[in-house]
Write a protein that holds these residues in place. Structure first.
Motif, short mmCIF file in Angstrom:
data_model
loop_
_atom_site.label_atom_id
_atom_site.label_comp_id
_atom_site.label_asym_id
_atom_site.label_seq_id
_atom_site.Cartn_x
_atom_site.Cartn_y
_atom_site.Cartn_z
N TYR A 86 -1.66 16.51 -4.32
CA TYR A 86 -2.52 15.81 -3.35
C TYR A 86 -1.82 14.54 -2.87
O TYR A 86 -1.07 13.91 -3.61
N THR A 87 -2.09 14.18 -1.62
CA THR A 87 -1.56 12.93 -1.08
C THR A 87 -2.49 11.79 -1.45
O THR A 87 -3.68 11.83 -1.13
N VAL A 88 -1.94 10.81 -2.13
CA VAL A 88 -2.73 9.69 -2.65
C VAL A 88 -2.18 8.38 -2.10
O VAL A 88 -0.97 8.15 -2.12
N GLU A 109 -14.07 21.17 -2.98
CA GLU A 109 -13.39 22.00 -3.97
C GLU A 109 -13.04 21.18 -5.22
O GLU A 109 -12.78 19.98 -5.13
N LYS A 110 -13.05 21.85 -6.37
CA LYS A 110 -12.63 21.21 -7.60
C LYS A 110 -11.14 20.86 -7.52
O LYS A 110 -10.34 21.62 -6.94
N ILE A 111 -10.78 19.73 -8.10
CA ILE A 111 -9.37 19.35 -8.14
C ILE A 111 -8.61 20.33 -9.03
O ILE A 111 -8.99 20.59 -10.17
N ASP A 112 -7.53 20.87 -8.48
CA ASP A 112 -6.69 21.82 -9.20
C ASP A 112 -5.61 21.04 -9.95
O ASP A 112 -4.83 20.32 -9.33
N GLU A 150 -15.20 17.33 -13.90
CA GLU A 150 -15.75 17.72 -12.59
C GLU A 150 -15.15 16.93 -11.43
O GLU A 150 -15.84 16.49 -10.50
N MET A 151 -13.84 16.75 -11.47
CA MET A 151 -13.15 16.07 -10.37
C MET A 151 -13.20 16.97 -9.13
O MET A 151 -12.88 18.15 -9.19
N THR A 152 -13.60 16.37 -8.00
CA THR A 152 -13.85 17.12 -6.78
C THR A 152 -13.21 16.42 -5.58
O THR A 152 -13.33 15.18 -5.44
N ALA A 180 0.86 -1.19 0.00
CA ALA A 180 0.00 0.00 0.00
C ALA A 180 0.89 1.24 0.00
O ALA A 180 1.44 1.63 1.03
N TYR A 181 1.01 1.85 -1.15
CA TYR A 181 1.90 2.99 -1.30
C TYR A 181 1.22 4.29 -0.82
O TYR A 181 0.00 4.38 -0.72
N ARG A 182 2.03 5.29 -0.57
CA ARG A 182 1.57 6.65 -0.26
C ARG A 182 2.46 7.60 -1.04
O ARG A 182 3.69 7.53 -0.95
N THR A 183 1.86 8.45 -1.85
CA THR A 183 2.65 9.29 -2.74
C THR A 183 1.96 10.63 -2.97
O THR A 183 0.84 10.85 -2.52
N GLU A 184 2.65 11.52 -3.66
CA GLU A 184 2.10 12.81 -4.03
C GLU A 184 1.79 12.82 -5.53
O GLU A 184 2.61 12.38 -6.34
N MET A 185 0.61 13.28 -5.89
CA MET A 185 0.22 13.39 -7.30
C MET A 185 -0.41 14.75 -7.54
O MET A 185 -1.17 15.25 -6.71
N THR A 186 -0.14 15.31 -8.71
CA THR A 186 -0.83 16.53 -9.09
C THR A 186 -2.24 16.18 -9.55
O THR A 186 -2.54 15.04 -9.96
N GLY A 187 -3.11 17.17 -9.51
CA GLY A 187 -4.46 16.95 -10.02
C GLY A 187 -4.45 16.53 -11.47
O GLY A 187 -5.26 15.70 -11.91
#
Length: 567
Positions: A523-525, A515-518, A507-509, A451-458
């Motif tokens: 974001y931490t995923v 809030e709408k995904i920027d 319409e990713m939220t 189970a990974y934890r990473t950072e991803m842009t919108g």
């Protein structure tokens, strides 16, 4: 009286091929709620060749609950066609009575209530009883395993598939093909295959370095049965290095390879094959397209997409049979082969009602032996569902098991968003039922469960969703990989399945803020089952177990975070 749907006719060269499905018989008996083992197994032996098909067992040795999907979208020409019809529409198409065991086995409505009446399904000791019954009538019947067999449970994970190998060997298959088996790693797969007492088939399994057929996996095998020379050609899952980690089996390549399939069909026909059977793990829509592209195939035994159809689907002169998953069904197909042609068939999808079919005591004992070293761990209760909550996996966009897994990832890994793969395997847990460690492994067990934890842009999240959606909703079946949409937690979106890639997801939220995904924001995923090598993180089953222990009782709520258009 037999309904019109029980008999199908199709023009076949200058003669007629007549087919019949035995589904109508047990459907009516089921509607009377008077099923017996004899009634389930009743079959008027037909023709001169019998095939027995099981597929997508996913490590399930014992009886389980398994809910069929509420949504199974068909794209393009497949829209509204079998197997892309569910629920009441499915029952209407086949004349299934509401509330009957037939409805329980094949559709999802009132599943929890019907499960209380009709009990668990499957269990390989019950499957063995059915196989033995068929062989008693037709001793030279061919038992063919469509793959996804050595994967999907606690004991399968702990034994690297040996538990399933041991039990399946006792059922004496004549051949099998493959998919998830390769995620054991090619060294382990090779070891098992070299010791199998039956043939491993895959005309599309090639040596990656030389682009030549892999020696260990034969493209086909001939069988003499009923005075007929039958060729069985194997078709492994075509998209292995895309859907699963290619680094686990680097020496192999796959692909649909329909040109090579045609070559194999022509080759076996030239060598005297009077009947050609393809044992496939393509997925149903891919099999339908292949049946229209490759000539000379009499029967395709379809696997991978877990469809259970009480009648075969005909594409030209080819009969396509779908036999469900998780050991829930066994298909019997009798063929009338004369003068090198298939003149007719008779088919029955046999539901394995565990309380109706008596177990084969020898296989029961063998199953108990596989499970004995792990019994305490398997049976440890981790939590419970509440009286209104059903845990299930299936549906194009979400299932309550996957909602729970996503919640666990966000909570335990402290993430904004969670992603869980849209895999279709895994039994259901009824309301008010204990959740054991075995249950958790049944929906998470795999050889790359970190189970990974990473950072991803919108923007990158959008790319992932679009990429997966195209694998599912591309109008060309050859570009579909047969799973379901990646499940998401903490994220809402709208999807139009008719749009081209890049335009489907809008319409990713971020649900926790609304809030709408920027696209430019990070974001931490958290997720699991990454195909990337050296992925780090705790095993997903530990993450889910810890989450359930903290909650104690699991309550599910309707998931409305995905809005679907175009169907």
């Amino acid at each position: 009286m037999i309904s019109r749907r029980d008999f199908l006719q199709v023009s076949m060269a200058a003669s007629a091929m007549v087919g019949a499905s035995g589904f109508g018989n047990w459907s009516r008996l089921a509607a009377q709620q008077s099923l017996t083992q004899d009634q389930l197994l009743q079959f008027d032996t037909y023709g001169n060749v019998s095939l027995i098909h099981v597929t997508d067992i996913h490590g399930q040795l014992n009886p389980i609950y398994f809910r069929e999907p509420s949504v199974n979208m068909g794209i393009g020409a497949a829209n509204g066609q079998m197997p892309h019809i569910t629920g009441a529409d499915f029952r209407k198409a086949y004349g299934i009575a509401d509330g009957s065991p037939s409805a329980y086995a094949l559709t999802y409505d009132d599943f929890s209530a019907l499960a209380q009446s009709y009990g668990r399904v499957g269990g390989l000791d019950r499957v063995s009883t059915v196989i033995n019954s068929i062989r008693a009538e037709r001793p030279d019947a061919l038992l063919l395993d469509g793959g996804d067999t050595w994967h999907g449970s606690y004991t399968c994970y702990k034994t690297e598939g040996q538990d399933m190998v041991n039990v399946m060997n006792a059922l004496k298959p004549d051949a099998m093909t493959f998919h998830w088996e390769f995620t054991l790693g090619s060294e382990r797969v090779n070891q098992i295959v070299e010791e199998l007492p039956f043939v491993a088939l895959g005309q599309n399994i090639f040596d990656a370095e030389w682009d030549e057929p892999a020696e260990l996996f034969k493209p086909y095998k001939f069988y003499e049965t009923g005075g007929v020379k039958v060729a069985v050609i194997g078709q492994a899952f075509p998209y292995m290095p895309i859907a699963n980690p290619g680094w686990m089996f680097p020496e192999y390549s796959f692909g649909i390879r329909d040109e090579n399939m045609q070559k194999m069909v022509d080759e076996v026909r030239a060598e005297g094959a009077e009947c050609v059977v393809v044992l496939s793990h393509n997925g149903f829509d891919v099999d339908k397209k292949m049946a229209g592209v490759v000539s000379g195939i009499d029967v395709i035994l379809s696997g991978h997409t877990h469809d259970a159809l009480p009648e075969p689907v005909l594409v030209g002169q080819t009969v396509i049979v779908a036999s469900g998953s998780n050991g829930k069904f066994v298909s019997r197909v009798d063929l009338d082969i004369r003068d090198g042609k298939m003149m007719g068939y008779k088919h029955k999808l046999i539901p394995i009602f565990a309380d109706v079919i008596a177990p084969d005591a020898t296989v029961t004992k063998l199953i108990e032996e596989q499970r004995a070293p792990y019994k305490a761990d398997l049976e440890e209760v981790i939590g419970h569902t509440d009286d209104d909550s059903l845990l299930y996996r299936r549906g194009n966009f979400n299932g309550t098991w996957d909602d729970l897994i996503c919640d666990a990832l966000m909570s335990e890994r402290e993430a904004d968003i969670a992603m869980s793969p849209g895999v279709r395997w895994g039994p259901s847990i009824l309301p008010g039922q204990a959740i054991t460690r075995e249950d958790i492994f049944n929906v998470t067990s795999m050889s790359y469960g970190e189970a990974y934890r990473t950072e991803m842009t919108g923007e990158f999240i959008h790319v992932i969703l679009e990429d997966v959606a195209d694998n599912l909703f591309n109008p060309d079946p050859y570009y579909q990989q047969g799973g379901d949409m990646v499940r998401v937690g903490g994220l809402g979106y709208r999807i139009d399945v008719t749009k081209p890639q890049g335009d489907r997801i809008t319409e990713m939220t971020l649900l926790k803020t609304g809030e709408k995904i920027d696209p430019s924001k990070t974001y931490t995923v958290a997720g699991w089952a990454s195909v990337n090598e050296d992925t780090e993180g705790p095993q997903i089953w530990d993450v889910v177990e810890n989450h359930i222990k903290k909650l104690g009782t699991i309550s599910t709520v309707p998931n409305t975070s995905v809005q679907v258009e175009g169907i």
